[in-house]
Design an enzyme around this catalytic site. Structure first.
Site, PDB file in Angstrom:
ATOM      1  N   GLY A   9       5.804  -1.368  -5.284  1.00  0.00           N
ATOM      2  CA  GLY A   9       6.084  -1.440  -6.709  1.00  0.00           C
ATOM      3  C   GLY A   9       5.484  -2.709  -7.262  1.00  0.00           C
ATOM      4  O   GLY A   9       4.998  -3.560  -6.520  1.00  0.00           O
ATOM      5  N   GLY A  14      12.447  -4.837  -7.820  1.00  0.00           N
ATOM      6  CA  GLY A  14      13.581  -4.724  -6.906  1.00  0.00           C
ATOM      7  C   GLY A  14      13.217  -4.512  -5.452  1.00  0.00           C
ATOM      8  O   GLY A  14      14.051  -4.027  -4.676  1.00  0.00           O
ATOM      9  N   SER A  16      12.686  -6.728  -2.946  1.00  0.00           N
ATOM     10  CA  SER A  16      13.477  -7.540  -2.024  1.00  0.00           C
ATOM     11  C   SER A  16      14.936  -7.116  -2.014  1.00  0.00           C
ATOM     12  O   SER A  16      15.603  -7.159  -0.978  1.00  0.00           O
ATOM     13  CB  SER A  16      13.355  -9.022  -2.386  1.00  0.00           C
ATOM     14  N   ASP A  86       9.391  -7.808   4.418  1.00  0.00           N
ATOM     15  CA  ASP A  86       9.200  -8.031   2.992  1.00  0.00           C
ATOM     16  C   ASP A  86       7.904  -8.805   2.746  1.00  0.00           C
ATOM     17  O   ASP A  86       7.361  -9.432   3.649  1.00  0.00           O
ATOM     18  CB  ASP A  86      10.381  -8.803   2.417  1.00  0.00           C
ATOM     19  N   GLU A  87       7.417  -8.747   1.505  1.00  0.00           N
ATOM     20  CA  GLU A  87       6.152  -9.388   1.117  1.00  0.00           C
ATOM     21  C   GLU A  87       5.019  -8.939   2.044  1.00  0.00           C
ATOM     22  O   GLU A  87       4.141  -9.718   2.424  1.00  0.00           O
ATOM     23  CB  GLU A  87       6.278 -10.915   1.125  1.00  0.00           C
ATOM     24  N   GLN A  89       2.440  -7.259   1.599  1.00  0.00           N
ATOM     25  CA  GLN A  89       1.058  -7.323   1.104  1.00  0.00           C
ATOM     26  C   GLN A  89       0.323  -8.536   1.654  1.00  0.00           C
ATOM     27  O   GLN A  89      -0.911  -8.558   1.723  1.00  0.00           O
ATOM     28  CB  GLN A  89       1.022  -7.343  -0.420  1.00  0.00           C
TER      29      GLN A  89
END
Length: 215
Positions: A9, A14, A16, A86-87, A89
């Protein structure tokens, strides 16, 4: 069967928060997982949500080998059922390959969360590899909004309040009003293409006495 799932997204949608909820739901069912993140706004080795939730995490860097981490955990007698990443990318394509290998060969679920494109509208290498390898790519249901009220589809970077489209792909900042030295904002495609951030729209409104929403 285990899965590699990429939840994507724009900023401020939202991701995390969902990562934290995913870990909570699986842990509540007696499963054991590891949480990873990279360059979180709360600092190293933390996974945080803009809602105020925050937990310890393992910081990913260029040398992180997910396969080696899981092997070490298991050799120490600690079960690993899933990973929350998470993160994602910011992970390298090689690290995404390691995650896929853990899914296929060790039957560990991997839940990756991240944005797909940078402030230049170009795919992050980690996100591109996740799109190529994931069993499922799932768009987040919480829709970020551009300042004009339209669905936000693009991430914009501002430097001293001015939108830029050139520079290093990764510069840590946060979603803000553009008043900081480096900040980020979500925009619809129209206003990203026109470099019309919320701050620029306010300045135009103040300077002309009206706001051209088509501008």
């Amino acid at each position: 069967m285990a899965e590699l799932v990429f939840f994507s997204g724009t900023m401020d949608s939202g991701k995390s928060t969902l990562a934290l909820q995913t870990d909570h739901n699986h842990a509540a069912r007696g499963r054991t997982g590891l949480i990873f993140t990279r360059d979180d706004r709360a600092g190293a080795a933390r996974l945080s949500s803009r809602l105020g939730l925050e937990v310890d995490a393992r910081e990913v860097d260029d040398d992180t080998d997910f396969w080696a981490v899981v092997v070490a955990e298991r050799q120490a007698g600690r079960l690993v059922d899933y990973l929350v990443c998470d993160e994602a990318q910011f992970y390298s394509p090689e690290q995404v390959d390691q995650l896929a290998r853990l899914v296929d060969e060790v039957e560990i679920d991997v839940f990756a969360f991240g944005i797909t494109t940078d402030f230049r509208t170009r795919l992050f290498p980690g996100a591109a590899r996740l799109i190529e390898l994931a069993d499922r790519v799932q768009a987040l249901q919480v829709q970020s909004l551009c300042w004009c009220g339209a669905p936000a589809t693009h991430n914009a970077r501002t430097v001293d309040g001015v939108m830029v489209v050139e520079g290093d792909q990764v510069v840590v900042g946060d979603v803000a009003d553009g008043s900081g030295h480096v900040a980020y904002e979500v925009l619809c495609r129209r206003h990203h293409m026109r470099r019309m951030t919320a701050g620029a729209a306010r300045r135009r409104s103040t300077g002309t006495g009206f706001l051209d929403l088509d501008g």
